[in-house]
Design a protein around this motif. Structure first.
Motif, PDB file in Angstrom:
ATOM      1  N   CYS A 110      55.713 -48.370  16.716  1.00 30.27           N
ATOM      2  CA  CYS A 110      54.717 -47.122  16.918  1.00 30.27           C
ATOM      3  C   CYS A 110      55.906 -45.910  16.885  1.00 30.27           C
ATOM      4  O   CYS A 110      55.119 -44.711  16.176  1.00 30.27           O
ATOM      5  CB  CYS A 110      53.885 -47.280  18.017  1.00 30.27           C
ATOM      6  SG  CYS A 110      52.654 -48.394  18.095  1.00 30.27           S
ATOM      7  N   CYS A 156      55.898 -49.086  21.159  1.00 35.05           N
ATOM      8  CA  CYS A 156      56.779 -49.906  21.017  1.00 35.05           C
ATOM      9  C   CYS A 156      57.861 -49.284  19.647  1.00 35.05           C
ATOM     10  O   CYS A 156      57.537 -48.412  19.339  1.00 35.05           O
ATOM     11  CB  CYS A 156      56.412 -51.342  20.182  1.00 35.05           C
ATOM     12  SG  CYS A 156      55.451 -51.032  18.797  1.00 35.05           S
ATOM     13  N   CYS A 184      49.973 -49.402  19.850  1.00 36.91           N
ATOM     14  CA  CYS A 184      50.131 -49.520  21.141  1.00 36.91           C
ATOM     15  C   CYS A 184      50.821 -47.946  21.732  1.00 36.91           C
ATOM     16  O   CYS A 184      50.585 -47.440  22.793  1.00 36.91           O
ATOM     17  CB  CYS A 184      50.998 -50.488  21.808  1.00 36.91           C
ATOM     18  SG  CYS A 184      52.588 -50.385  21.264  1.00 36.91           S
TER      19      CYS A 184
HETATM   20 ZN   LIG Z   1      53.313 -50.334  19.223  1.00 37.48          ZN
END
Ligand SMILES: [Zn+2]
Length: 225
Positions: free
Chosen positions: A207, A204, A201
């Motif tokens: 990540c 977050c 994504c």
């Molecule tokens: Zn993420």
């Protein structure tokens, strides 16, 4: 990861109240440490949770709510959507009238939320994907009882003086959401089965932790939330 437990506890505090007297009592006893000032009942609820009491009062003193919110509380429904097993917990299920209720606590019912994909502001219900949630619940209730029920969202705000309102999602949108779900869950199921790689994504904790510098972006393309 690293998300505050407060909104979850806030929601459970309110939900357990509308489930039953015993459920609320059990919840409060189990979470004394988090709910009360210095973890002690004698000191009273922390300010944030006394707000939950205000939300509860805003609903229980409302005639419309009292007359409507009748049915089986915390009803478990299960089903199978394109061979993927699903389960849901319905706040209040009224099969006789063909409706089900979902209580939502929200900062402010009228606050706008920026949606990066659509490049427009959306309301809290769309921002949180409550339309998709209601679509899945409708399908699971249908698979469990053979009755197609209308979703009712009862929203109460966490403002000093709580706002409240009652919403539904039209069938066209619910059907659209189910189409979206059928399209996207395939990939999620493959990720769960280890057959596909997840798509990052990029937003977050996980990540950010695994981010590697590579492509250079123009400053005009920096994403704004
Ligand atoms: Zn993420």
């Amino acid at each position: 990861p690293n998300r505050s437990q407060t909104p979850l506890l806030f929601g459970n505090y309110l939900h357990s109240f509308f489930e039953s007297y015993q459920a609320h009592k059990d919840f409060v006893n189990e979470h004394q440490k988090e709910l009360f000032s210095r973890g002690n009942k004698k000191n009273g609820l922390k300010k944030v949770y006394s707000q939950a009491d205000k939300c509860i009062k805003a609903l229980i003193h409302d005639e419309g709510f009292k007359n409507a919110y009748i049915g089986e509380k915390e009803a478990i429904v299960t089903g199978d959507i394109d061979n993927v097993p699903w389960m849901g917990k319905i706040d209040c299920l009224d099969l006789d009238d063909g409706v089900f209720f979902d209580l939502k606590t929200v900062d402010d019912i009228h606050k706008k939320h920026w949606n990066n994909e659509k490049h427009e502001y959306v309301n809290f219900a769309i921002d949180c994907g409550y339309d998709l949630q209601m679509a899945i619940y409708q399908e699971l209730i249908y698979q469990t009882y053979g009755i197609k029920c209308t979703p009712i969202i009862i929203a109460v705000s966490k403002q000093e003086v709580p706002d409240k309102d009652i919403f539904t999602v039209n069938q066209f949108r619910l059907d659209d959401c189910m189409d979206d779900l059928r399209q996207h869950q395939q990939h999620m199921q493959q990720v769960i089965n280890g057959e596909s790689k997840p798509i990052a994504c990029g937003e977050c904790d996980y990540c950010r932790l695994h981010k590697k510098l590579g492509r250079i972006h123009d400053i005009q393309d920096i994403r704004l939330d």
